[in-house]
Write a protein that holds these residues in place. Structure first.
Motif, PDB file in Angstrom:
ATOM      1  N   ALA A  25       0.833  -1.202   0.000  1.00 26.73           N
ATOM      2  CA  ALA A  25       0.000   0.000   0.000  1.00 26.73           C
ATOM      3  C   ALA A  25       0.868   1.252   0.000  1.00 26.73           C
ATOM      4  CB  ALA A  25      -0.920  -0.013   1.221  1.00 26.73           C
ATOM      5  N   LYS A  26       0.209   2.402  -0.094  1.00 23.05           N
ATOM      6  CA  LYS A  26       0.925   3.672  -0.036  1.00 23.05           C
ATOM      7  C   LYS A  26       1.568   3.846   1.331  1.00 23.05           C
ATOM      8  CE  LYS A  26      -0.927   7.327  -1.700  1.00 23.05           C
ATOM      9  NZ  LYS A  26      -1.846   8.439  -1.992  1.00 23.05           N
ATOM     10  N   LYS A  27       2.630   4.614   1.370  1.00 22.80           N
ATOM     11  CA  LYS A  27       3.356   4.820   2.611  1.00 22.80           C
ATOM     12  C   LYS A  27       2.558   5.711   3.566  1.00 22.80           C
ATOM     13  CE  LYS A  27       7.802   4.978   2.918  1.00 22.80           C
ATOM     14  NZ  LYS A  27       9.221   5.318   2.910  1.00 22.80           N
ATOM     15  N   VAL A  28       2.532   5.298   4.821  1.00 22.61           N
ATOM     16  CA  VAL A  28       1.910   6.072   5.888  1.00 22.61           C
ATOM     17  C   VAL A  28       3.049   6.644   6.724  1.00 22.61           C
ATOM     18  CG1 VAL A  28       0.431   5.967   7.915  1.00 22.61           C
ATOM     19  CG2 VAL A  28      -0.085   4.561   5.929  1.00 22.61           C
ATOM     20  N   MET A  29       3.047   7.962   6.905  1.00 19.99           N
ATOM     21  CA  MET A  29       4.097   8.617   7.678  1.00 19.99           C
ATOM     22  C   MET A  29       3.651   8.779   9.130  1.00 19.99           C
ATOM     23  SD  MET A  29       6.453   8.911   5.497  1.00 19.99           S
ATOM     24  CE  MET A  29       7.615   9.864   6.434  1.00 19.99           C
ATOM     25  N   ILE A  30       4.533   8.417  10.041  1.00 26.38           N
ATOM     26  CA  ILE A  30       4.290   8.581  11.469  1.00 26.38           C
ATOM     27  C   ILE A  30       5.251   9.659  11.961  1.00 26.38           C
ATOM     28  CG2 ILE A  30       4.358   7.467  13.732  1.00 26.38           C
ATOM     29  CD1 ILE A  30       4.178   5.196  10.860  1.00 26.38           C
ATOM     30  N   PHE A  31       4.714  10.720  12.546  1.00 22.69           N
ATOM     31  CA  PHE A  31       5.548  11.829  13.018  1.00 22.69           C
ATOM     32  C   PHE A  31       5.235  12.074  14.488  1.00 22.69           C
ATOM     33  CE2 PHE A  31       6.274  16.422  13.701  1.00 22.69           C
ATOM     34  CZ  PHE A  31       7.636  16.460  13.415  1.00 22.69           C
ATOM     35  N   LYS A  32       6.275  12.001  15.327  1.00 21.25           N
ATOM     36  CA  LYS A  32       6.116  12.246  16.757  1.00 21.25           C
ATOM     37  C   LYS A  32       6.964  13.448  17.134  1.00 21.25           C
ATOM     38  CE  LYS A  32       5.337   7.435  17.873  1.00 21.25           C
ATOM     39  NZ  LYS A  32       5.755   6.302  18.691  1.00 21.25           N
ATOM     40  N   MET A  33       6.429  14.284  17.994  1.00 18.29           N
ATOM     41  CA  MET A  33       7.158  15.482  18.393  1.00 18.29           C
ATOM     42  C   MET A  33       6.747  15.879  19.805  1.00 18.29           C
ATOM     43  SD  MET A  33       7.198  19.156  16.535  1.00 18.29           S
ATOM     44  CE  MET A  33       6.577  20.378  17.641  1.00 18.29           C
ATOM     45  N   ARG A  37       6.899  19.208  22.029  1.00 20.43           N
ATOM     46  CA  ARG A  37       7.203  20.627  21.880  1.00 20.43           C
ATOM     47  C   ARG A  37       8.167  21.101  22.972  1.00 20.43           C
ATOM     48  NH1 ARG A  37       2.007  24.098  23.778  1.00 20.43           N
ATOM     49  NH2 ARG A  37       1.831  23.192  25.841  1.00 20.43           N
ATOM     50  N   ARG A  38       9.046  21.972  22.571  1.00 19.34           N
ATOM     51  CA  ARG A  38      10.055  22.594  23.443  1.00 19.34           C
ATOM     52  C   ARG A  38      11.058  21.601  24.037  1.00 19.34           C
ATOM     53  NH1 ARG A  38       5.199  24.874  25.241  1.00 19.34           N
ATOM     54  NH2 ARG A  38       5.361  23.702  27.175  1.00 19.34           N
ATOM     55  N   LYS A  39      11.096  20.375  23.574  1.00 21.87           N
ATOM     56  CA  LYS A  39      12.003  19.369  24.136  1.00 21.87           C
ATOM     57  C   LYS A  39      13.049  18.911  23.122  1.00 21.87           C
ATOM     58  CE  LYS A  39       9.591  19.295  27.886  1.00 21.87           C
ATOM     59  NZ  LYS A  39      10.009  20.179  28.954  1.00 21.87           N
ATOM     60  N   HIS A  40      13.023  19.475  21.934  1.00 20.79           N
ATOM     61  CA  HIS A  40      13.980  19.144  20.878  1.00 20.79           C
ATOM     62  C   HIS A  40      13.925  17.657  20.517  1.00 20.79           C
ATOM     63  CE1 HIS A  40      17.818  19.286  18.624  1.00 20.79           C
ATOM     64  NE2 HIS A  40      17.344  20.499  18.344  1.00 20.79           N
ATOM     65  N   TYR A  41      12.679  17.120  20.450  1.00 20.78           N
ATOM     66  CA  TYR A  41      12.482  15.714  20.115  1.00 20.78           C
ATOM     67  C   TYR A  41      11.570  15.623  18.898  1.00 20.78           C
ATOM     68  CZ  TYR A  41      10.552  10.987  20.328  1.00 20.78           C
ATOM     69  OH  TYR A  41      10.145   9.722  20.010  1.00 20.78           O
ATOM     70  N   ARG A  42      12.085  15.013  17.846  1.00 14.79           N
ATOM     71  CA  ARG A  42      11.292  14.737  16.647  1.00 14.79           C
ATOM     72  C   ARG A  42      11.661  13.361  16.147  1.00 14.79           C
ATOM     73  NH1 ARG A  42      11.029  19.930  12.660  1.00 14.79           N
ATOM     74  NH2 ARG A  42       9.971  21.303  14.121  1.00 14.79           N
ATOM     75  N   LYS A  43      10.657  12.625  15.709  1.00 10.46           N
ATOM     76  CA  LYS A  43      10.893  11.293  15.182  1.00 10.46           C
ATOM     77  C   LYS A  43       9.956  11.074  14.005  1.00 10.46           C
ATOM     78  CE  LYS A  43      10.867   6.470  16.576  1.00 10.46           C
ATOM     79  NZ  LYS A  43      10.572   5.530  17.656  1.00 10.46           N
ATOM     80  N   THR A  44      10.503  10.696  12.864  1.00 10.58           N
ATOM     81  CA  THR A  44       9.712  10.413  11.678  1.00 10.58           C
ATOM     82  C   THR A  44       9.927   8.958  11.291  1.00 10.58           C
ATOM     83  OG1 THR A  44      10.016  12.677  10.921  1.00 10.58           O
ATOM     84  CG2 THR A  44       9.224  11.099   9.304  1.00 10.58           C
TER      85      THR A  44
END
Length: 103
Positions: free
Chosen positions: A69-77, A79-86
């Motif tokens: 199937a098409k790609k599903v993007m998961i984005f976690k963040m 705020r103000r903690k300098h944490y991002r995960k894709t």
């Protein structure tokens, strides 16, 4: 006439001649498969509901293709903690054509 089947942990309402994508099952393209977990069958007026399955009922289908199937993007963040995960995910599927609903 239609039926409600269970495959891959999901339930589908199917009609003969219909194409649908289900969770991947190990089968060759063009082969015929039998789905025997039938939860309900409805004719013109008669409705048969299983408890939990309808006894002796099967749905025959033909495997049309295997794919992803098409790609599903998961984005976690945070705020103000300098944490991002894709993260990305592509789910495998099997496309089938419903041929026959048998009681």
């Amino acid at each position: 006439m239609y039926a409600v089947i269970k495959t891959g942990g999901k339930q589908y309402r199917v009609v003969p001649g219909e194409k649908l994508k289900i969770e991947q099952i190990p089968a060759d393209i063009g082969s015929e498969i039998v789905l025997d977990e039938v939860l309900m069958i409805a004719d013109d007026e008669a409705v048969t509901v299983g408890a939990p399955l309808v006894a002796g009922a099967t749905v025959k289908a033909t495997v049309m293709s295997q794919g992803r199937a098409k790609k599903v993007m998961i984005f976690k963040m945070r705020r103000r903690k300098h944490y991002r995960k894709t993260q990305g995910h592509r789910q495998n599927y099997t496309e089938i054509r419903i041929d026959l609903i048998a009681k």
